[in-house]
Design an enzyme around this catalytic site. Structure first.
Site, mmCIF file in Angstrom:
data_model
loop_
_atom_site.group_PDB
_atom_site.id
_atom_site.type_symbol
_atom_site.label_atom_id
_atom_site.label_comp_id
_atom_site.label_asym_id
_atom_site.label_seq_id
_atom_site.Cartn_x
_atom_site.Cartn_y
_atom_site.Cartn_z
ATOM 1 N N THR A 260 -98.869 -23.566 -82.652
ATOM 2 C CA THR A 260 -98.021 -23.154 -81.634
ATOM 3 C C THR A 260 -97.523 -24.245 -80.759
ATOM 4 O O THR A 260 -98.403 -24.998 -80.005
ATOM 5 C CB THR A 260 -99.015 -22.343 -80.957
ATOM 6 N N LYS B 52 -93.094 -15.941 -79.606
ATOM 7 C CA LYS B 52 -94.719 -16.039 -79.293
ATOM 8 C C LYS B 52 -95.132 -16.268 -77.878
ATOM 9 O O LYS B 52 -95.966 -15.534 -77.033
ATOM 10 C CB LYS B 52 -95.382 -17.307 -80.281
#
Length: 141
Positions: free
Chosen positions: A9, A84
């Site tokens: 991420t 995301k």
């Protein structure tokens, strides 16, 4: 050929920098951040938000299907990171409202367990509330 799949991420800029480095060495690059936490990972129920080299995405479909319940190809590098971010923003808003509701139920002398049951039966039911709610009621965040 060589390929690099990055499931970390990171922000879109970082993903683009990694893609440049990987491609400079003659490999394909696919960013694939996930939506899901420890339990979905253990259950093979992650959601992969992929972007980058579509050829590598096509080659990786079988492993993605083994590790997750869904995968999406979103286009150019950075789009997975952006998706995301949007998903996490929505989730954060939902959890904030849920926490406020639990606090209000307690301040109103209502049983938060009953609130969780009511929510689970209505239009706003979500697996996230069912998974996180019992711990939140006990003060385990």
């Amino acid at each position: 050929g060589k390929g690099y799949v990055d499931v970390s991420t990171v922000d879109a800029g970082t993903s683009n920098k990694i893609a440049e480095l990987v491609r400079a060495r003659g490999a394909e690059f696919l960013e694939a951040p996930v939506s899901g936490s420890k339990k979905p990972a253990e259950d093979g129920a992650l959601i992969f938000l992929c972007a980058g080299d579509e050829g590598l995405y096509t080659k990786c479909k079988e492993p993605l299907e083994t590790m997750g319940k869904a995968h999406f190809f979103l286009g150019n590098v950075g789009q997975g990171a952006k998706m995301k971010l949007v998903v996490n923003m929505v989730m954060g808003s939902m959890m904030g409202a849920f926490a406020e509701g639990l606090a209000l139920s307690e301040k109103s002398d209502l049983d938060p367990e009953t609130l969780l049951q009511v929510i689970s039966l209505g239009a706003i039911a979500t697996p996230m509330y069912a998974m996180k709610g019992p711990g939140m009621i006990k003060g385990n965040f």
